[in-house]
Design an enzyme around this catalytic site. Structure first.
Site, PDB file in Angstrom:
ATOM      1  N   LYS A  24      52.122  19.777   7.174  1.00  0.00           N
ATOM      2  CA  LYS A  24      52.387  20.983   7.976  1.00  0.00           C
ATOM      3  C   LYS A  24      52.643  22.115   6.993  1.00  0.00           C
ATOM      4  O   LYS A  24      53.744  22.253   6.454  1.00  0.00           O
ATOM      5  CB  LYS A  24      53.617  20.749   8.863  1.00  0.00           C
ATOM      6  N   GLU A  70      63.691  19.480  -1.367  1.00  0.00           N
ATOM      7  CA  GLU A  70      63.689  20.370  -2.533  1.00  0.00           C
ATOM      8  C   GLU A  70      63.991  21.763  -2.012  1.00  0.00           C
ATOM      9  O   GLU A  70      63.168  22.377  -1.351  1.00  0.00           O
ATOM     10  CB  GLU A  70      62.321  20.276  -3.218  1.00  0.00           C
ATOM     11  N   CYS A  99      61.367  28.292  -6.428  1.00  0.00           N
ATOM     12  CA  CYS A  99      62.597  27.505  -6.258  1.00  0.00           C
ATOM     13  C   CYS A  99      63.335  27.396  -7.580  1.00  0.00           C
ATOM     14  O   CYS A  99      64.553  27.443  -7.617  1.00  0.00           O
ATOM     15  CB  CYS A  99      62.289  26.138  -5.668  1.00  0.00           C
ATOM     16  N   GLU A 147      70.885  32.300  -3.515  1.00  0.00           N
ATOM     17  CA  GLU A 147      69.458  32.361  -3.830  1.00  0.00           C
ATOM     18  C   GLU A 147      68.881  33.616  -3.157  1.00  0.00           C
ATOM     19  O   GLU A 147      68.998  33.789  -1.944  1.00  0.00           O
ATOM     20  CB  GLU A 147      68.739  31.117  -3.305  1.00  0.00           C
TER      21      GLU A 147
HETATM   22  P1  NAD Z   1      61.881  27.565   5.709  1.00  0.00           P
HETATM   23  O1  NAD Z   1      62.654  26.537   4.991  1.00  0.00           O
HETATM   24  O2  NAD Z   1      62.322  27.883   7.096  1.00  0.00           O
HETATM   25  O3  NAD Z   1      60.318  27.122   5.787  1.00  0.00           O
HETATM   26  C1  NAD Z   1      59.736  26.158   4.947  1.00  0.00           C
HETATM   27  C2  NAD Z   1      58.826  25.245   5.775  1.00  0.00           C
HETATM   28  O4  NAD Z   1      59.600  24.609   6.788  1.00  0.00           O
HETATM   29  C3  NAD Z   1      57.694  25.977   6.513  1.00  0.00           C
HETATM   30  O5  NAD Z   1      56.542  25.155   6.551  1.00  0.00           O
HETATM   31  C4  NAD Z   1      58.254  26.114   7.919  1.00  0.00           C
HETATM   32  O6  NAD Z   1      57.248  26.218   8.911  1.00  0.00           O
HETATM   33  C5  NAD Z   1      59.009  24.806   8.078  1.00  0.00           C
HETATM   34  N1  NAD Z   1      60.071  24.839   9.083  1.00  0.00           N
HETATM   35  C6  NAD Z   1      60.786  25.903   9.523  1.00  0.00           C
HETATM   36  N2  NAD Z   1      61.662  25.515  10.477  1.00  0.00           N
HETATM   37  C7  NAD Z   1      61.512  24.185  10.636  1.00  0.00           C
HETATM   38  C8  NAD Z   1      62.154  23.203  11.446  1.00  0.00           C
HETATM   39  N3  NAD Z   1      63.110  23.528  12.309  1.00  0.00           N
HETATM   40  N4  NAD Z   1      61.767  21.914  11.328  1.00  0.00           N
HETATM   41  C9  NAD Z   1      60.801  21.561  10.445  1.00  0.00           C
HETATM   42  N5  NAD Z   1      60.161  22.437   9.664  1.00  0.00           N
HETATM   43  C10 NAD Z   1      60.510  23.738   9.744  1.00  0.00           C
HETATM   44  O7  NAD Z   1      61.867  28.850   4.791  1.00  0.00           O
HETATM   45  P2  NAD Z   1      61.462  30.368   5.152  1.00  0.00           P
HETATM   46  O8  NAD Z   1      62.021  30.769   6.475  1.00  0.00           O
HETATM   47  O9  NAD Z   1      60.011  30.487   4.951  1.00  0.00           O
HETATM   48  O10 NAD Z   1      62.212  31.168   3.989  1.00  0.00           O
HETATM   49  C11 NAD Z   1      63.605  31.436   4.093  1.00  0.00           C
HETATM   50  C12 NAD Z   1      64.304  31.260   2.754  1.00  0.00           C
HETATM   51  O11 NAD Z   1      64.122  29.923   2.286  1.00  0.00           O
HETATM   52  C13 NAD Z   1      63.777  32.101   1.609  1.00  0.00           C
HETATM   53  O12 NAD Z   1      64.346  33.371   1.599  1.00  0.00           O
HETATM   54  C14 NAD Z   1      64.155  31.290   0.404  1.00  0.00           C
HETATM   55  O13 NAD Z   1      65.479  31.576   0.016  1.00  0.00           O
HETATM   56  C15 NAD Z   1      64.096  29.874   0.879  1.00  0.00           C
HETATM   57  N6  NAD Z   1      62.830  29.196   0.472  1.00  0.00           N
HETATM   58  C16 NAD Z   1      62.900  28.298  -0.530  1.00  0.00           C
HETATM   59  C17 NAD Z   1      61.743  27.665  -0.950  1.00  0.00           C
HETATM   60  C18 NAD Z   1      61.761  26.671  -2.082  1.00  0.00           C
HETATM   61  O14 NAD Z   1      60.748  26.479  -2.752  1.00  0.00           O
HETATM   62  N7  NAD Z   1      62.857  25.990  -2.308  1.00  0.00           N
HETATM   63  C19 NAD Z   1      60.514  27.943  -0.358  1.00  0.00           C
HETATM   64  C20 NAD Z   1      60.486  28.863   0.711  1.00  0.00           C
HETATM   65  C21 NAD Z   1      61.659  29.473   1.105  1.00  0.00           C
END
Ligand code: NAD
Length: 480
Positions: free
Chosen positions: A177, A252, A286, A382
């Site tokens: 996904k 992660e 990250c 972060e």
């Molecule tokens: P997120 O964690 O919400 O999204 C990451 C993935 O999880 C996406 O594929 C998203 O569709 C999915 N997702 C979202 N809600 C979900 C749920 N309830 N159940 C299962 N999967 C779900 O991150 P975001 O909203 O895109 O970004 C927000 C913050 O997260 C950023 O500002 C940053 O600080 C952090 N982030 C960290 C990383 C990393 O590499 N560690 C990557 C992206 C974002």
């Protein structure tokens, strides 16, 4: 839409067939705010179909295939990735906003993961265990079955490479996904896998919203392992959902990774790493190094050199291939602007400059804050944008205390010529990876990666990932 996209981006891959979802979502090009493509908005039903297709694959060709043959297919996938490198880089630049050179590096890393895990697939072995008279005991490494992969938008190709690559090498069937903000290279990768001969259903790709498709995958009772990369908040939700099915997860979740610069450090060697580790991918990494801890004796020298380096940081559209591109979205820009507002009372040492940046792009100019108190939000949370803080320290003990004072523990680096200190601090720093006189070691796919604390748990990359994407069975035969 860019010419580089050679496939229909509105479809999802389930059981070897490309099909439409009931609804679509619009991908935005973060460099100029224009619509880039329509993608599938996968539903709970689509996820269910993908999980079923993955189970079927496990019961047919894919499940019966030898490890050597799986490895050959992964190696072929890596070769096709390299054949398509220009298209993949252009697609990623348009979708994520990465400067072209960085997008290209991600495509090379994807190929390298396939090559590494292709070669490793038939080298994962069990052991024989000396036991009681009359017994022969051995262990088998077996795939979990169906693995779910929830991937963010910041490094789609690298994260798919490290998680899907290792899972396939062990013989799992995957449901991927990708993120709703950027999923085109996930779809491109699925086409490449088909071209390279990956059997139907071994990889299924269902784009969609996190709260719909992502949540459905995390909670699916027929998924046996979840790999998640993203935010702490969502990671906790995914772990809860998987926990209800007693399914293992790899999380992660990012970090607040420090670089510690001591008075005896080689500043010339350190400088490019100090800056680049903070602004690469516009800080949306990250393992970004967002905190630079500097001993007082070289504090002014480091600040002045970093200030000079920031003056050369140009920011603009991904296809202009400057040092820094836009953030992924206007939403992410709002988050980062919110952090910058919290720094209104702090001193700014340096800023980069915008160049030909369209108004509707999600641009944030790289910003370096100086003399930041270690307990300030900018030094603790972060940010996920091109923002770095400089924090002075006096003694080695102070440096370790500050470095270990956040909730995160992903990466840390030590810049010092003192060998004893290098060894001491490598043990004392709370982090999944510690680098001595470098940062990131070139990102090697061979190096196990993952965090402690709020940075998550489990390890991906390297050989270690193959253990995470498999389960151990002990066989004890009594033969007298
Ligand atoms: P997120 O964690 O919400 O999204 C990451 C993935 O999880 C996406 O594929 C998203 O569709 C999915 N997702 C979202 N809600 C979900 C749920 N309830 N159940 C299962 N999967 C779900 O991150 P975001 O909203 O895109 O970004 C927000 C913050 O997260 C950023 O500002 C940053 O600080 C952090 N982030 C960290 C990383 C990393 O590499 N560690 C990557 C992206 C974002």
């Amino acid at each position: 839409m860019t010419d580089a996209i050679w496939f229909d981006p509105s479809l999802m891959l389930i059981g070897g067939g490309w099909r439409a979802a009931d609804a679509t979502l619009t991908l935005i090009n973060p460099s100029d705010g224009t619509a880039l493509a329509q993608i599938a908005r996968g539903s709970v039903t689509d996820i269910d179909a993908a999980v079923t297709a993955a189970h079927l694959a496990r019961q047919s060709d894919w499940g019966r295939m030898s490890a050597t043959e799986r490895g050959r297919i992964l190696t072929r996938i890596g070769n096709v990735v390299l054949d398509r490198i220009d298209q993949l880089a252009a697609i990623e630049a348009h979708d994520v906003g990465k400067p072209l050179t960085q997008a290209r590096a991600d495509a090379i890393a994807l190929a390298r993961y396939m090559e590494f895990y292709g070669g490793a697939a038939d080298k994962v072995m069990g052991e024989t265990i000396p036991y009681l008279d009359g017994y022969t005991v051995y262990t088998l490494r077996e795939p979990h079955g169906v693995t779910g992969h929830i991937v963010p938008w910041n490094y789609p190709m690298q994260i798919i490479g490290r998680s899907v690559g290792a899972a396939l090498a062990m013989g799992n069937a995957c449901v991927l996904k990708p993120a709703e903000e950027a999923c085109l290279t996930a779809l491109a990768f699925a086409h490449i896998c088909q071209d390279a001969g990956l059997p139907d259903g071994a990889l299924n790709v269902v784009p969609g919203l996190g709260a719909e498709a992502g949540a459905a995958l995390a909670a699916h009772p027929d998924v046996q392992h979840i790999s998640f990369t993203g935010s702490v908040r969502t990671g906790a939700l995914v772990q809860q959902a998987a926990g209800a099915n007693v399914v293992p997860v790899t999380l992660e979740l990012g970090g607040k990774s420090p670089q510690l610069v001591f008075d005896d450090a080689d500043l010339e060697a350190a400088l490019p790493f100090l800056v680049n580790a903070g602004i690469q991918n516009a800080g949306q990494t990250c393992s970004a190094s967002s905190r630079i801890l500097v001993q007082r004796g070289v504090y002014d020298a480091v600040r002045d050199r970093m200030t000079q380096a920031y003056a050369d940081l140009t920011v603009g559209p991904a296809m202009d291939n400057l040092r820094v591109g836009p953030l992924i979205s206007s939403r992410q820009k709002e988050i980062v602007d919110g952090f910058l507002a919290q720094g209104a009372n702090l001193q700014i040492a340096a800023k980069g400059t915008l160049q030909n940046a369209p108004d509707r792009g999600a641009y944030v100019v790289p910003t370096l804050f100086t003399d930041v108190p270690p307990d300030h939000a900018l030094a603790r949370d972060e940010i996920f944008g091109p923002v770095q803080v400089l924090i002075p320290f006096d003694t080695e003990e102070d440096a370790v205390a500050i470095a270990n004072s956040t909730d995160y523990g992903l990466v840390a680096s030590i810049w010092t010529a003192n060998g004893a200190r290098q060894m001491r601090l490598a043990k004392q720093l709370r982090a999944g990876q510690v680098f001595i006189n470098n940062y990131g070691a070139g990102g090697g796919v061979e190096l196990p990666f993952g965090g402690i604390g709020k940075s998550g748990h489990g390890r991906e990359k390297g050989f270690e990932a193959l253990y995470g994407f498999s389960t151990l069975k002990t066989v004890a035969a009594h033969h007298g």
